[in-house]
Design an enzyme around this catalytic site. Structure first.
Site, mmCIF file in Angstrom:
data_model
loop_
_atom_site.group_PDB
_atom_site.id
_atom_site.type_symbol
_atom_site.label_atom_id
_atom_site.label_comp_id
_atom_site.label_asym_id
_atom_site.label_seq_id
_atom_site.Cartn_x
_atom_site.Cartn_y
_atom_site.Cartn_z
ATOM 1 N N ASN A 122 43.959 51.279 32.770
ATOM 2 C CA ASN A 122 43.244 51.439 34.038
ATOM 3 C C ASN A 122 44.193 51.023 35.162
ATOM 4 O O ASN A 122 44.438 49.841 35.372
ATOM 5 C CB ASN A 122 41.988 50.545 33.997
ATOM 6 C CG ASN A 122 41.271 50.493 35.330
ATOM 7 O OD1 ASN A 122 41.569 51.257 36.244
ATOM 8 N ND2 ASN A 122 40.317 49.579 35.442
ATOM 9 N N LYS A 157 43.802 51.175 38.235
ATOM 10 C CA LYS A 157 43.091 50.679 39.429
ATOM 11 C C LYS A 157 43.700 51.312 40.698
ATOM 12 O O LYS A 157 44.170 52.433 40.639
ATOM 13 C CB LYS A 157 43.106 49.147 39.472
ATOM 14 C CG LYS A 157 42.574 48.549 38.165
ATOM 15 C CD LYS A 157 42.277 47.079 38.248
ATOM 16 C CE LYS A 157 41.750 46.605 36.902
ATOM 17 N NZ LYS A 157 41.387 45.191 36.895
ATOM 18 N N HIS A 200 32.905 49.798 35.864
ATOM 19 C CA HIS A 200 33.870 48.687 35.817
ATOM 20 C C HIS A 200 33.333 47.530 36.673
ATOM 21 O O HIS A 200 32.664 47.766 37.675
ATOM 22 C CB HIS A 200 35.232 49.156 36.338
ATOM 23 C CG HIS A 200 36.307 48.134 36.127
ATOM 24 N ND1 HIS A 200 36.478 47.068 36.977
ATOM 25 C CD2 HIS A 200 37.226 47.987 35.146
ATOM 26 C CE1 HIS A 200 37.472 46.310 36.524
ATOM 27 N NE2 HIS A 200 37.944 46.847 35.414
ATOM 28 N N GLU A 202 34.627 45.758 38.810
ATOM 29 C CA GLU A 202 34.988 45.832 40.229
ATOM 30 C C GLU A 202 34.075 46.801 40.973
ATOM 31 O O GLU A 202 33.765 46.612 42.150
ATOM 32 C CB GLU A 202 36.468 46.217 40.360
ATOM 33 C CG GLU A 202 37.367 45.036 39.971
ATOM 34 C CD GLU A 202 38.674 45.411 39.299
ATOM 35 O OE1 GLU A 202 39.112 46.572 39.419
ATOM 36 O OE2 GLU A 202 39.269 44.526 38.643
ATOM 37 N N GLU A 216 34.396 43.630 28.872
ATOM 38 C CA GLU A 216 35.375 42.993 29.759
ATOM 39 C C GLU A 216 34.748 41.779 30.436
ATOM 40 O O GLU A 216 34.074 41.923 31.461
ATOM 41 C CB GLU A 216 35.828 43.982 30.838
ATOM 42 C CG GLU A 216 36.489 45.228 30.286
ATOM 43 C CD GLU A 216 37.435 45.844 31.309
ATOM 44 O OE1 GLU A 216 38.629 45.910 31.013
ATOM 45 O OE2 GLU A 216 36.979 46.233 32.400
ATOM 46 N N GLY A 249 42.287 40.219 35.184
ATOM 47 C CA GLY A 249 43.315 39.951 36.192
ATOM 48 C C GLY A 249 43.628 38.473 36.371
ATOM 49 O O GLY A 249 44.322 38.092 37.313
ATOM 50 N N SER A 309 42.949 40.787 30.685
ATOM 51 C CA SER A 309 44.244 40.144 30.435
ATOM 52 C C SER A 309 44.830 40.461 29.065
ATOM 53 O O SER A 309 45.421 39.593 28.416
ATOM 54 C CB SER A 309 44.147 38.629 30.650
ATOM 55 O OG SER A 309 43.802 38.344 31.996
HETATM 56 P P1 PGA Z 1 43.500 43.200 33.402
HETATM 57 O O1 PGA Z 1 42.324 44.227 33.800
HETATM 58 O O2 PGA Z 1 44.105 43.709 32.126
HETATM 59 O O3 PGA Z 1 44.442 43.215 34.546
HETATM 60 O O4 PGA Z 1 42.840 41.871 33.189
HETATM 61 C C1 PGA Z 1 41.504 44.817 32.832
HETATM 62 C C2 PGA Z 1 40.500 45.742 33.480
HETATM 63 O O5 PGA Z 1 39.967 45.398 34.549
HETATM 64 O O6 PGA Z 1 40.213 46.812 32.948
#
Ligand code: PGA
Length: 252
Positions: free
Chosen positions: A9, A11, A96, A98, A168, A174, A214
């Site tokens: 992803n 983003k 997601h 976010e 997640e 992140g 992560s």
């Molecule tokens: P990350 O994000 O690997 O940077 O923690 C995962 C995601 O939001 O899909």
């Protein structure tokens, strides 16, 4: 047996030029992919058409990070599933954290999107996960149960079999702080039992449940070894060809 799917992803990262560089690097780093693993990249909308043509004929599949629930019309700023299909997308990430947090997407809306994605012929990757506050209050099972039921209700068993769920934990996204394999496995087992309750054993045994939060080359293999973890949704570590391809190799 669920299919193993490693998805990246991107983003809101990579403009057109940067996308081209990363896609070319990924194509060479992932010229061979472990058998049984499916690799998906999800660049931003502005890079999808380019990605569709660059990845055409490669083993890397294309996905989008979001979509709207209509085919066309007066929905300023939105992108339809038909438009995604036309540039070569086969997958779409939905709900997601976010999008839930910044754009107020609800389980009900994500459920509508999931149905629309299937109707259009796209495979949805539906994200669920608890916040740190919810984990500390010990209500993770309740939060996950509500999200899974809300997002998946009304899908047919055949659609559900083709649906990907991504667990997640929001506190792991992140932050560099991944869930331990045990913490993740526990929630993955819960998700599979919920799918079984709603759609039966057959579907539950076949559905891919990814872990996200992560994921890095250093922790991917151990996470992916867990019984109910069938892949990864990768954010930060998918922005470089070497780390993303190392995660893909860890799925072997
Ligand atoms: P990350 O994000 O690997 O940077 O923690 C995962 C995601 O939001 O899909």
């Amino acid at each position: 047996m669920p299919q193993t799917i490693i998805a990246g992803n991107w983003k809101m990262n990579k403009d057109l030029r940067e996308s081209e560089d990363l896609l070319i690097a990924l194509k060479s780093a992932l010229a061979t992919i472990p058998s049984g693993t499916t690799v998906v990249v999800c660049p931003p909308f502005t890079s999808l058409a380019l990605a569709g043509s660059l990845l055409n004929g490669s083993a890397i599949a294309l996905g989008a990070q979001n979509m709207y629930v209509e085919d066309e019309g007066a929905f300023t700023g939105e992108v339809s599933p038909r438009m995604l299909l036309a540039v070569g997308c086969r997958y779409v990430i939905l709900g997601h954290s976010e999008r839930r947090q910044y754009f107020h997407e609800t389980d009900e809306f994500i459920n509508r999107k999931a149905k629309k994605a299937h109707a259009a012929g796209l495979i949805p990757i539906i994200c669920v996960g608890e916040t740190l506050q919810e984990r500390e209050k010990n209500i993770t099972p309740l939060v996950i149960t509500t999200q899974v039921r809300g997002c998946l209700q009304g899908l047919t068993p055949a659609q559900m079999k083709r649906t990907v769920i991504a667990y997640e934990p929001v506190w792991a996204i992140g932050t560099g702080k991944n869930a331990t394999p045990q913490q993740a496995q526990e929630v993955h087992a819960l998700i599979r039992s919920l799918v079984k309750e709603m759609f039966g054993t057959d579907v539950a045994d076949a559905v891919t449940i990814q872990y996200g939060g992560s994921v890095k080359p250093e922790n991917a293999a151990e996470l992916l070894r867990q019984k109910d973890i069938n892949g990864a949704l990768v954010g930060g570590a998918c922005l470089k060809a070497d780390s993303f391809s190392a995660i893909v190799r860890a799925s072997a």
